[in-house]
Design an enzyme around this catalytic site. Sequence first.
Site, PDB file in Angstrom:
ATOM      1  N   ASP A 121       0.795  -1.238   0.000  1.00 11.34           N
ATOM      2  CA  ASP A 121       0.000   0.000   0.000  1.00 11.34           C
ATOM      3  C   ASP A 121       0.823   1.282   0.000  1.00 11.34           C
ATOM      4  O   ASP A 121       0.323   2.347  -0.336  1.00 11.34           O
ATOM      5  CB  ASP A 121      -0.941   0.022   1.215  1.00 11.34           C
ATOM      6  CG  ASP A 121      -0.189   0.002   2.543  1.00 11.34           C
ATOM      7  OD1 ASP A 121       1.042  -0.189   2.536  1.00 11.34           O
ATOM      8  OD2 ASP A 121      -0.831   0.177   3.597  1.00 11.34           O
ATOM      9  N   HIS A 122       2.105   1.206   0.377  1.00 15.60           N
ATOM     10  CA  HIS A 122       2.909   2.418   0.542  1.00 15.60           C
ATOM     11  C   HIS A 122       3.649   2.842  -0.729  1.00 15.60           C
ATOM     12  O   HIS A 122       4.060   3.989  -0.842  1.00 15.60           O
ATOM     13  CB  HIS A 122       3.938   2.223   1.662  1.00 15.60           C
ATOM     14  CG  HIS A 122       3.402   2.471   3.035  1.00 15.60           C
ATOM     15  ND1 HIS A 122       2.333   1.783   3.542  1.00 15.60           N
ATOM     16  CD2 HIS A 122       3.788   3.335   4.010  1.00 15.60           C
ATOM     17  CE1 HIS A 122       2.081   2.201   4.774  1.00 15.60           C
ATOM     18  NE2 HIS A 122       2.956   3.153   5.078  1.00 15.60           N
ATOM     19  N   ASP A 168       3.692  -0.720  11.357  1.00 15.08           N
ATOM     20  CA  ASP A 168       3.253   0.601  10.949  1.00 15.08           C
ATOM     21  C   ASP A 168       2.683   1.257  12.194  1.00 15.08           C
ATOM     22  O   ASP A 168       1.960   0.610  12.960  1.00 15.08           O
ATOM     23  CB  ASP A 168       2.195   0.522   9.843  1.00 15.08           C
ATOM     24  CG  ASP A 168       1.908   1.890   9.240  1.00 15.08           C
ATOM     25  OD1 ASP A 168       2.379   2.156   8.127  1.00 15.08           O
ATOM     26  OD2 ASP A 168       1.222   2.689   9.899  1.00 15.08           O
ATOM     27  N   ARG A 213      -1.067  12.752   9.920  1.00 16.74           N
ATOM     28  CA  ARG A 213       0.188  13.452  10.220  1.00 16.74           C
ATOM     29  C   ARG A 213       0.355  14.633   9.293  1.00 16.74           C
ATOM     30  O   ARG A 213      -0.056  14.606   8.140  1.00 16.74           O
ATOM     31  CB  ARG A 213       1.381  12.500  10.067  1.00 16.74           C
ATOM     32  CG  ARG A 213       1.351  11.417  11.121  1.00 16.74           C
ATOM     33  CD  ARG A 213       2.719  10.879  11.478  1.00 16.74           C
ATOM     34  NE  ARG A 213       2.549  10.032  12.642  1.00 16.74           N
ATOM     35  CZ  ARG A 213       2.867   8.744  12.697  1.00 16.74           C
ATOM     36  NH1 ARG A 213       3.418   8.164  11.656  1.00 16.74           N
ATOM     37  NH2 ARG A 213       2.667   8.055  13.788  1.00 16.74           N
ATOM     38  N   SER A 216       6.364   7.810  12.786  1.00 11.35           N
ATOM     39  CA  SER A 216       6.291   6.492  12.163  1.00 11.35           C
ATOM     40  C   SER A 216       7.089   5.443  12.922  1.00 11.35           C
ATOM     41  O   SER A 216       8.046   5.748  13.628  1.00 11.35           O
ATOM     42  CB  SER A 216       6.811   6.599  10.723  1.00 11.35           C
ATOM     43  OG  SER A 216       7.038   5.331  10.179  1.00 11.35           O
ATOM     44  N   ARG A 235       9.036   3.376  11.548  1.00 17.74           N
ATOM     45  CA  ARG A 235      10.124   2.922  10.669  1.00 17.74           C
ATOM     46  C   ARG A 235      11.426   2.687  11.416  1.00 17.74           C
ATOM     47  O   ARG A 235      12.041   3.591  11.966  1.00 17.74           O
ATOM     48  CB  ARG A 235      10.309   3.899   9.505  1.00 17.74           C
ATOM     49  CG  ARG A 235      10.783   5.279   9.870  1.00 17.74           C
ATOM     50  CD  ARG A 235      10.686   6.233   8.697  1.00 17.74           C
ATOM     51  NE  ARG A 235       9.301   6.537   8.388  1.00 17.74           N
ATOM     52  CZ  ARG A 235       8.903   7.589   7.665  1.00 17.74           C
ATOM     53  NH1 ARG A 235       9.774   8.419   7.167  1.00 17.74           N
ATOM     54  NH2 ARG A 235       7.629   7.796   7.416  1.00 17.74           N
TER      55      ARG A 235
END
Length: 760
Positions: free
Chosen positions: A102-103, A167, A455, A651, A653
């Site tokens: 999806d990203h 995520d 965000r 995030s 990440r």
Amino acid sequence: MNSPHNVNIDSTPELVSGVYTKLKENIAKFRNVTGRPLTLTEKILSGHFNQIDDTNFTGGKDYVFLKPDRVALQDVTGQMVMLQFMQAELKQTALPTTVHCDHLIRAEVQGDVDMKVSLDENSEVFKFLQSASAKYGCGFWKPGAGIIHQVVLENYAFPGGLMIGTDSHTPNAGGLGMIAIGVGGLDAAETMAGLPWELLYPKRIGVKLTGKLTGWTAPKDIILKVAEELTVSGGTNAIVEYFGPGTKSISCTGKATITNMGAEIGATCSVFPYDERMETYLKYTNRSGIAELANQNKESLIADPEVESDPEKFFDRVIEINLSTLEPHIVGPHTPDLARSISELADDVKSNDYVDPISVALIGSCTNSSYEDMSRAASLAEQAKQKGIKAKIPLLVTPGSEQIRGTIERDGQMDSLKDIGATVLANACGPCIGQWNRPELDKDEQNTIVTTFNRNFPGRNDGHRSTLNFIGSPEMIIALSLGGKLSFNPLVDELTAADGTKFKLEPPKPAPEVPEEGFVRPEGIFVAPPENTDDVEVIIDPNSKRLQRLEPFSQWDGKDFEELPIMVKAKGKCTTDHISPAGAWLSLRGHLDNLSDNMLLGAVNAFNDEVGKGKNVLNNQLESFSQIARQYKEKQMRWVIIGDNNYGEGSSREHAAMTPRYLGCAAVITKSLARIHETNLKKQGLLALTFDNPDDYEKILEDDKISLVDLNGLQPGKQVKCIITHNDGNKEEIMLNHSYNQAQIEWFKAGSALNVLRNR
């Protein structure tokens, strides 16, 4: 679906029944330990304890080991998860895991065009993820299937479950009564390998909802109000539990909007009690069996009655919101906790000199793309159409999933939005995470956008730090697109119809939370793993510029860190977007070496106010941080990062921890750390430290050298001694705090948690 899900992938009634049996047993045991009634948070967590003893855990201090029910990965962070999991050399994941693409989908023209380009340019990554999913028994959701959190809510989330996902908006599933927590990739890889998952036992924040949402006010406004109350760090190491009669007036997907954005207050996650609205959603998404089980086990899926009657006894903090008097809110720019009601916004625009004309309006994303959201947005679009007007600015719509897209196409909401000028983008994250190209903007052109996203950090959506992003509900963003100005207040201001008459928008009609005719079930978007995976090969081109097999980080040599140079003293907000930006860099998330060129690219250096640049002590030149770090690495020089408050917010990440580690960072020393980033730093073998006295941040000068000593005596609860050597030879000694337990200290010594896993 094109085929039934693999039984090892689904949240089947059998799996859920087993979870509820364990919940019931463990809740009884834990109630005996605490000797008091339990919150919903405590019930779900205790139901997933790896084991229960006589420990009465303290929130924010003790660590617990949990057994999650499932794992969810997205295509960007999931690459590194798979690369790390491969090093465990296991045949299959130990619990249900899904991968969602999806990203990596562009948002430039419109859905079908962008999807075609994205499939082509990301083909090697999608092939790698699909082959790795097949090899290790994971479900694979193809590009276009939808945003991970929407697809999980539609298919896998269930009341009382525990899920982790790579995520930060994984808590979206809390709208369906699940404890769902965003984690770094290595956390996921370890859990997929069968290890219990470690969590700092969270504090508890209670939000009591009374009254009922009416008129213009939407579920989004609840979380925007909570963000205003708690700020971006007020929920750190806490679970936010909603309760009270007002919860029943909010749809399941509305609840998910609220829990999704709990990430913006730093919360571990957020959760709602099970109710009839969740039952309805389960039944309309083909999970009647799970709804029936939840009804039978409702006592385990709500807080004990004493909690609601006297919440101050059971929560560390309680906030009360009367939904009947709550006004629509708008937050921003540049931070999701800068909130004001819509009636106050026009004055704010003037006093802060914000750009009043709106350049683009965007609705959708994982936060606000439900059937109810799109229906309320379409209700306003219909009013505009009847008056012969369209949006005054570009209006971009992102459906959250193919199921939503197909359903709003069938039921007419999509046509209503297109009729006022909307462009429908692909079912993906798109502009929300930086996959948005805006060639019409000059580099530093200040402009205002309004979105329903979660965000709004500088540069996040379009790569332009000068873009001001204001966030609101879908209905409010549609209204602002019709008004064309940030100062437009649809509650009182008028619009001009095509015939020249003036009119006011009516509040959106009450919208159905689920479609009367049921959802359109898409075909061909899910790939179940094969029964036999022995002959499956994971596809990685050794010459790839986007995928790179991992090499282990070196273990600690047992020596103190002596007189290390400072790479950066980050000033103000330094999120994971600043440490490891997304946008164009998303394409390199599977190649650690190439990705490291973006390290600290968005960080503001307190020494010179430069963005992404610092002083190289080897030549006294101003250079990009990654350039400096590569030169230090070549000379085997370690270095440190100094950070401000809530360093690493945003995030999940783990690349924001991996790239500094790869380029030679030894320690990150800050005023305070965001939860997920702190864990990611620890997992990658870095020292994550905080000033005992936050004012010591001011003592750090550009040419200082940092020594961290007596590291052989590193122990839980024991401070670390830091010696600052100034350029004039003078030394200052300060103390640093940490939250390492004994197992986490072993990660540091071994060089990373992955090294510990590999040795096992």
